[in-house]
Design an enzyme around this catalytic site. Structure first.
Site, PDB file in Angstrom:
ATOM      1  N   ASP A 164    -103.552 -20.334  33.482  1.00 16.77           N
ATOM      2  CA  ASP A 164    -102.969 -19.923  34.760  1.00 16.77           C
ATOM      3  C   ASP A 164    -102.112 -21.049  35.350  1.00 16.77           C
ATOM      4  O   ASP A 164    -101.984 -22.129  34.747  1.00 16.77           O
ATOM      5  CB  ASP A 164    -104.133 -19.566  35.703  1.00 16.77           C
ATOM      6  CG  ASP A 164    -103.855 -18.309  36.505  1.00 16.77           C
ATOM      7  OD1 ASP A 164    -102.681 -18.013  36.741  1.00 16.77           O
ATOM      8  OD2 ASP A 164    -104.834 -17.649  36.904  1.00 16.77           O
ATOM      9  N   ASP A 223     -99.911 -10.370  39.448  1.00 13.10           N
ATOM     10  CA  ASP A 223    -101.075  -9.577  39.039  1.00 13.10           C
ATOM     11  C   ASP A 223    -100.834  -8.084  39.231  1.00 13.10           C
ATOM     12  O   ASP A 223    -100.359  -7.647  40.289  1.00 13.10           O
ATOM     13  CB  ASP A 223    -102.304  -9.994  39.854  1.00 13.10           C
ATOM     14  CG  ASP A 223    -102.770 -11.386  39.474  1.00 13.10           C
ATOM     15  OD1 ASP A 223    -102.079 -12.053  38.685  1.00 13.10           O
ATOM     16  OD2 ASP A 223    -103.832 -11.803  39.969  1.00 13.10           O
TER      17      ASP A 223
END
Ligand code: GLA
Length: 549
Positions: A164, A223
């Protein structure tokens, strides 16, 4: 030539895919890279509510549901397992959630014949800790790249990592440098421990073409949320429509075992049946990793039927591993297609995606799909087998729905190459720089063009597989627009063949004109590159090619 990683991957793959490829023709069994990964991921299902118990239970259910047999092999832990870092640099675990350590979990996953995935950050902090929770502070890879990777892949025996970027943002790191550094560490550890590791980059936008040389897959979006439209209350998430809109012109970067990752699945929540079909079918045809994002214990029969659709899975896991550019567009209905099994062979995967809010019927043009004459059609949803009649195939698609097919027939050389399907060498979405990009342009063919080409040697557009059955002389015609005088340099197979000077149509996207050059193409695959090292080139709509008698 195969490099070490490719060889490791090939042998791993032979075992992993033996079952899957059994029913396919011999040519489909040879592959020198991994297909998109398939499996289950913790984030969409549990957020941080992960534990040894629920991760192991998901592994059980993957097997219980028979999904492992279809290729769903990876069980991936996401954010929320650390508890900060000790002064000596070692990572602490949340022992309430994982009382027996992370190796125990990987061992359990492996005991089920599955692969284990872990999660980290390129910078210092994790995303869900929002850079303030002590458990998420300083647990990322920055400054610990080798030691942490060694821990994850050698000591804990994980096979996949998602990396990430919240900590990377926090530290203001350079994405390219840091993700490449991590990629190099992973390659080194792969050699040291003799196993393949799948490296997934999570930077929420297409980071740049460098990523295709570093990672196995990379997120291209924020997301995913379980909705068709974006949700104003969840500014961070992207709805399905937004993800699919972006994906249309990023297909050139998927290939050769490296894939755009459209994010984990959001089936079984708020999407309606049509949107769920679109979700799964488009992830499949686009060769995105398929990461189930639901608690497997609660999957409905409807969701399971979708996940078990062997035709769509085959489309996703196809040995060519290609992206699927737009070949026809009628308003908000798109036909996208890719070759399957053999490049330029008889079989193509075709999806008709209706992004509009009403049911529509379109005539899919077989010529645009590269077929000469009729085709055999297999409907991947209804399983019906039919034959085409005439030059088009009539397809009706509900609002937000997708129809997916295999078309099999004789091929003819492609004559129209869209700019938006080409490789844009400096394409990226991180920096506000005028690098070449495909954008909507209503007056352009198929409603899109490429702008910002040129002004540097590297900022070019390239069609990398201009395929002609017979070598010889061909006329290449380029459609361009420019509101100021601009030059366009054409390079074929590494040789400069022509510079068009002072091109000017009086508009950047509304007035189009063409220019042509006759060149030699060799039989098979050719590369045609457009650019201008000294200044910006005109905007480009398409290239048409025709044999010169
Ligand atoms: C980011 C990622 C998500 C998930 C969370 C975890 O938002 O994009 O996929 O991993 O972090 O905190």
């Amino acid at each position: 030539m195969l490099n070490t990683k490719t060889i490791i991957k090939t042998s791993f793959l032979t075992a992993a895919l033996a079952l899957f490829t059994m029913a396919q023709p011999a040519s489909a069994q040879q592959r020198d890279f991994l297909p998109p990964m398939m499996g289950w991921g913790a984030w969409n299902a549990f957020g941080q509510r992960i534990s040894e118990e629920n991760i192991c239970s998901q592994a059980d259910w993957l097997v219980k549901l028979g999904l492992d047999k279809l290729g769903y092999k990876y069980v991936c832990i996401d954010d929320g397992f650390w508890d900060g870092r000790n002064d000596d640099g070692t990572l602490r675990l949340q022992t309430k959630k994982f009382p027996n350590g992370m190796r125990k979990v990987a061992d359990y996953i492996h005991s089920k014949g599955l692969k284990a995935g872990i999660y980290s950050d390129a910078g210092d902090n994790t995303c869900a800790s929002r850079n303030v929770e002590p458990w998420g502070l300083n647990v990322g890879l920055a400054g610990h790249e080798y030691d942490d990777c060694k821990l994850y892949f050698a000591d804990w025996d994980y096979d996949y990592i998602k990396v990430d970027y919240c900590g990377g943002n926090n530290m203001g790191l350079d994405e390219r440098k840091q993700y490449t550094k991590i990629g190099d560490v992973i390659k080194r550890i792969e050699k040291e421990i003799g196993k393949n590791i799948v490296y997934n980059v999570c930077r929420w936008e297409f980071p740049g073409t460098w990523i295709t040389r570093t990672a196995d897959s990379w997120r291209t979006t924020a997301d995913i949320i379980d909705s068709w439209e974006d949700d104003e209350k969840r500014a961070w998430g992207w709805g399905l429509k937004h993800i699919l809109t972006r994906a249309r012109y990023e297909q050139a970067y998927t290939g050769g075992g490296h894939y755009n990752d459209l994010d984990g699945l959001q089936l079984g929540h708020r999407l309606n049946d049509q949107e769920e079909r679109t979700h799964f079918a488009m992830w499949c045809i686009y060769s995105s990793p398929i990461v189930i994002g639901q608690d497997l214990r609660t999957l409905s029969e409807k969701t399971l039927t979708l996940l078990r659709n062997a035709d769509l899975v085959a489309m996703n896991q196809d040995r060519l591993g290609l992206g699927a550019p737009v070949v026809q567009r009628e308003g908000e209905v798109y036909v996208v297609a890719k070759d399957m099994e053999t490049l330029h062979g008889k079989k193509r995967a075709v999806a008709v995606l209706n992004m509009s809010d009403r049911k529509q019927t379109i005539e899919v043009c077989l010529k645009s799909l590269g077929f000469v004459g009729g085709v055999n059609i297999h409907d991947c949803f209804s399983k019906a087998d039919t034959k085409s009649e005439g030059n088009t195939v009539s397809v009706t698609v509900d609002a937000h729905d997708t129809q997916a097919f295999f078309f099999v027939g004789e091929r003819q050389d492609k004559t129209l190459y869209q700019a938006e399907e080409a490789w844009l060498n400096e394409y990226q979405r991180l920096a506000n720089l005028p690098t070449a990009e495909a954008v909507d342009a209503s007056k352009a063919c198929l409603g899109a063009m490429v702008q910002n080409i040129g002004n540097s040697e590297r900022n070019y557009l390239e069609w990398r597989d201009v395929y002609v059955t017979k070598g010889g002389k061909y006329k290449l015609t380029f459609a361009y627009a420019a509101a100021k005088e601009r030059d366009l340099k054409v390079n074929v197979n590494g040789k400069d063949v022509k510079t068009f000077t002072n091109l000017n149509t009086g508009s950047w996207d509304a007035q189009w004109s063409t220019c042509s050059v006759v060149v030699n193409l060799k039989a098979g695959s050719n590369k045609v590159r457009l650019g201008n090292a000294e200044a910006f080139a005109p905007n480009i709509d398409y290239m048409r090619i025709e044999a010169v008698k």
